[in-house]
Design a protein around this motif. Structure first.
Motif, mmCIF file in Angstrom:
data_model
loop_
_atom_site.group_PDB
_atom_site.id
_atom_site.type_symbol
_atom_site.label_atom_id
_atom_site.label_comp_id
_atom_site.label_asym_id
_atom_site.label_seq_id
_atom_site.Cartn_x
_atom_site.Cartn_y
_atom_site.Cartn_z
ATOM 1 N N VAL A 340 -4.173 -9.860 11.631
ATOM 2 C CA VAL A 340 -2.979 -10.711 11.542
ATOM 3 C C VAL A 340 -1.759 -9.862 11.208
ATOM 4 N N GLY A 341 -1.943 -8.896 10.312
ATOM 5 C CA GLY A 341 -0.843 -7.999 9.961
ATOM 6 C C GLY A 341 -0.364 -7.186 11.151
ATOM 7 N N ALA A 342 -1.296 -6.753 12.010
ATOM 8 C CA ALA A 342 -0.925 -5.990 13.207
ATOM 9 C C ALA A 342 -0.111 -6.846 14.174
ATOM 10 N N VAL A 343 -0.503 -8.112 14.320
ATOM 11 C CA VAL A 343 0.243 -9.022 15.198
ATOM 12 C C VAL A 343 1.652 -9.242 14.662
ATOM 13 N N ILE A 344 1.756 -9.478 13.343
ATOM 14 C CA ILE A 344 3.079 -9.707 12.738
ATOM 15 C C ILE A 344 3.962 -8.471 12.877
ATOM 16 N N ALA A 345 3.367 -7.291 12.649
ATOM 17 C CA ALA A 345 4.131 -6.047 12.778
ATOM 18 C C ALA A 345 4.633 -5.861 14.210
ATOM 19 N N MET A 346 3.776 -6.183 15.191
ATOM 20 C CA MET A 346 4.173 -6.045 16.593
ATOM 21 C C MET A 346 5.293 -7.018 16.937
ATOM 22 N N LEU A 347 5.188 -8.267 16.477
ATOM 23 C CA LEU A 347 6.215 -9.265 16.778
ATOM 24 C C LEU A 347 7.553 -8.901 16.139
ATOM 25 N N ARG A 348 7.494 -8.223 15.001
ATOM 26 C CA ARG A 348 8.723 -7.817 14.329
ATOM 27 C C ARG A 348 9.235 -6.469 14.806
ATOM 28 N N GLY A 349 8.510 -5.832 15.716
ATOM 29 C CA GLY A 349 8.934 -4.541 16.244
ATOM 30 C C GLY A 349 8.749 -3.392 15.270
ATOM 31 N N ARG A 350 7.798 -3.544 14.345
ATOM 32 C CA ARG A 350 7.552 -2.493 13.355
ATOM 33 C C ARG A 350 6.296 -1.710 13.685
ATOM 34 N N GLN A 351 6.271 -0.464 13.291
ATOM 35 C CA GLN A 351 5.143 0.399 13.599
ATOM 36 C C GLN A 351 4.041 0.306 12.550
ATOM 37 N N ASP A 352 4.402 0.024 11.315
ATOM 38 C CA ASP A 352 3.430 0.021 10.221
ATOM 39 C C ASP A 352 3.054 -1.406 9.818
ATOM 40 N N ILE A 353 1.791 -1.548 9.376
ATOM 41 C CA ILE A 353 1.321 -2.804 8.788
ATOM 42 C C ILE A 353 1.524 -2.703 7.281
ATOM 43 N N VAL A 354 2.297 -3.621 6.728
ATOM 44 C CA VAL A 354 2.625 -3.569 5.299
ATOM 45 C C VAL A 354 2.092 -4.824 4.620
ATOM 46 N N MET A 355 1.344 -4.623 3.520
ATOM 47 C CA MET A 355 0.823 -5.718 2.721
ATOM 48 C C MET A 355 1.107 -5.446 1.253
ATOM 49 N N PHE A 356 1.742 -6.387 0.599
ATOM 50 C CA PHE A 356 2.081 -6.251 -0.822
ATOM 51 C C PHE A 356 2.785 -4.910 -1.090
ATOM 52 N N LYS A 357 3.737 -4.586 -0.204
ATOM 53 C CA LYS A 357 4.562 -3.375 -0.317
ATOM 54 C C LYS A 357 3.732 -2.090 -0.233
ATOM 55 N N ARG A 358 2.616 -2.168 0.489
ATOM 56 C CA ARG A 358 1.802 -0.980 0.729
ATOM 57 C C ARG A 358 1.537 -0.851 2.231
ATOM 58 N N ARG A 359 1.732 0.355 2.769
ATOM 59 C CA ARG A 359 1.495 0.615 4.184
ATOM 60 C C ARG A 359 0.039 0.979 4.410
ATOM 61 N N LEU A 360 -0.572 0.372 5.420
ATOM 62 C CA LEU A 360 -1.979 0.641 5.710
ATOM 63 C C LEU A 360 -2.109 1.831 6.652
ATOM 64 N N PRO A 361 -3.065 2.719 6.412
ATOM 65 C CA PRO A 361 -3.281 3.851 7.316
ATOM 66 C C PRO A 361 -3.783 3.391 8.682
ATOM 67 N N GLN A 362 -3.526 4.185 9.709
ATOM 68 C CA GLN A 362 -3.853 3.807 11.080
ATOM 69 C C GLN A 362 -5.356 3.656 11.303
ATOM 70 N N ASP A 363 -6.164 4.468 10.600
ATOM 71 C CA ASP A 363 -7.613 4.396 10.822
ATOM 72 C C ASP A 363 -8.191 3.051 10.381
ATOM 73 N N ARG A 364 -7.549 2.376 9.404
ATOM 74 C CA ARG A 364 -8.004 1.048 8.993
ATOM 75 C C ARG A 364 -7.820 0.036 10.129
ATOM 76 N N VAL A 365 -6.722 0.198 10.862
ATOM 77 C CA VAL A 365 -6.451 -0.697 11.984
ATOM 78 C C VAL A 365 -7.478 -0.491 13.088
ATOM 79 N N TYR A 366 -7.754 0.778 13.415
ATOM 80 C CA TYR A 366 -8.750 1.082 14.448
ATOM 81 C C TYR A 366 -10.120 0.530 14.064
ATOM 82 N N LYS A 367 -10.481 0.680 12.804
ATOM 83 C CA LYS A 367 -11.782 0.194 12.354
ATOM 84 C C LYS A 367 -11.855 -1.328 12.430
#
Length: 463
Positions: A340-367
């Motif tokens: 869900v965070g990846a979808v929101i980031a894409m819709l907002r035109g952002r590269q990073d997924i941010v949750m509670f003011k923390r950026r998630l590493p890319q490998d978490r998204v791939y997994k």
């Protein structure tokens, strides 16, 4: 036996030890679960485990052992009627081992005998608990046992007090203990079928606030994972929660609220489920079903009598499942949150997924994407095969396949009618769902080779 024969046996044992030592942590986990399942199957198939003159095909004993060890709760027999006290205790032991994890139990035994836990064993524990690192993993395991025993004991006392109102003291104590362990480990096995005129699961207690609330608390605590429980208990000292705990709690509560609302709306006028209940009963049943549907396998409503919209929504919730490090299955609420965070980031035109003011590493998204696609295709493939082997409507088949993979344990009635190929397929689904497809893929991969080079970047059109 002569000395030469003894030397051969010693060398053979040493060779087996070396082969075991070379296994990767996921391979050890997979092998350990298989050993427990087959031991449990042989015990459940023994005469002492079956009611007098009872016969149980080995495939059914294997199915029940798999369902218990994988803390699923799907049954091809009636646990209360077909098993003796010994058989029921075997089932309960398998649930406890499956819920805590065999490596957790093995570690606790080793600690009791004051044996040192090796680094490789710590890696296996890290894999089993879905923990971020090996640091402090042994201390966490000690606390896991304490949390489990305390929560199960409190749950057993509360349920026993309620059951004392309707059954003898010894039976009430046994029922309280059995159902507390089964529900906390999100297994969903129950013994109410052995009581005359009683429906299965918790349908009899649909209007009982006490049983509903105690059960929901047990399910919730068992579904958020030991890491989150540990974090909550140390909150007063640390004055903060980890990002993992924040995500698990916020997403879990949001899904519970959404689920209760959807069930209330779709089932409100259904004469077979909510319509016959009063307003408080409707709200309580909707909330209970929402808490239970993602992993627990117990219900106060007849799932087969629900509307198809509710059944399909339940499939989606079972697919999401519980939290990492818990006894629940599914793709996990953190994986769902990342998607869900990846979808929101894409819709907002952002590269990073941010949750509670923390950026998630890319490998978490791939997994997360890998885990979700593996799970989706595995369930769909299984449902397609079951539609050939079983004479049942496709929604019911998809429901059962998802329930088995997500170790949710809810059933629309297909499990009791499964053919032998269907039982085998559901056992595979439960086993893969308990381990996780990515873990199983690592277990089956002989060696991970490091990439020596990277290809040039290319682009393809999407959408």
């Amino acid at each position: 036996m002569n000395r030469k024969g003894t030397d051969i046996l010693k060398r053979s044992a040493i060779a087996r030890s070396f082969r075991l030592a070379r296994l990767h942590p996921p391979q050890v986990l997979a092998l350990g679960f298989l050993v427990i399942i087959f031991i449990g199957a042989f015990l459940l198939n023994s005469p002492i485990a079956l009611q007098q003159d009872g016969e149980l095909p080995f495939i059914d004993a294997l199915f029940m052992a798999t369902s218990a060890t994988c803390v699923t709760g799907l049954s091809v027999v009636n646990s209360g009627l077909d098993f003796t006290l010994f058989g029921q205790l075997v089932l309960l032991t398998l649930v406890q081992l499956g819920g805590l994890g065999f490596m957790t139990m093995a570690t606790l035994i080793a600690l009791a005998f004051k044996r040192r836990i090796t680094f490789k064993e710590r890696l296996i524990l890290q894999e089993a608990m879905n923990h971020g690192s090996v640091e402090g993993i042994v201390r966490l395991i000690r606390r896991v046992l304490l949390y489990s025993l305390v929560i199960e004991a409190v749950g057993a006392l509360l349920l026993t007090g309620r059951f004392l109102l309707e059954m003898p003291a010894d039976q009430a104590i046994y029922f309280g203990l059995f159902h507390s362990i089964s529900i906390f480990n999100n297994a969903g096995f129950d013994l109410f079928g052995m009581l005359p005129g009683r429906p299965g699961s918790l349908i009899h207690y649909v209007n009982d606030p006490f049983v509903n609330v105690v059960t929901m608390l047990l399910i919730f605590l068992g579904g958020i994972g030991f890491i989150v429980i540990d974090d909550l208990l140390h909150y007063r000292k640390r004055r903060k929660l980890t990002l993992h705990s924040k995500v698990v709690l916020s997403v879990s509560l949001a899904l519970i609220a959404l689920g209760a609302l959807v069930i209330l709306v779709f089932e409100y006028t259904n004469p077979l489920t909510l319509q016959k209940l009063g307003e408080p009963g409707k709200l309580l049943s909707s909330l209970f079903q929402s808490v239970s549907m993602r992993s627990a396998g117990v219900s106060t409503l007849d799932v087969a009598s629900m509307r198809q919209a509710t059944q399909f929504f339940t499939i989606l919730m079972m697919f999401i499942g519980a939290a990492p490090g818990s006894s629940g299955g599914g793709i996990k609420v953190t994986t769902f949150a990342i998607l869900v965070g990846a979808v929101i980031a894409m819709l907002r035109g952002r590269q990073d997924i941010v949750m509670f003011k923390r950026r998630l590493p890319q490998d978490r998204v791939y997994k997360a994407i890998t885990f979700t696609l593996f799970s989706f295709f595995f369930i769909i493939l299984a449902a397609m095969i079951l539609s050939v082997t079983e004479s049942y409507n496709f929604l019911g088949i998809l429901f059962e396949a998802t329930s088995a993979y997500a170790t949710a344990g809810l059933s629309m009635g297909l499990t009791a009618e499964l053919s032998i190929p269907g039982k085998i397929l559901l056992m595979v689904l439960m086993f893969v769902g308990r381990l996780g497809p990515v873990t199983l893929a690592f277990a089956l991969t002989p060696k991970h080779e490091k990439e020596l080079y990277r290809y040039p970047e290319g682009k393809i059109t999407i959408g």
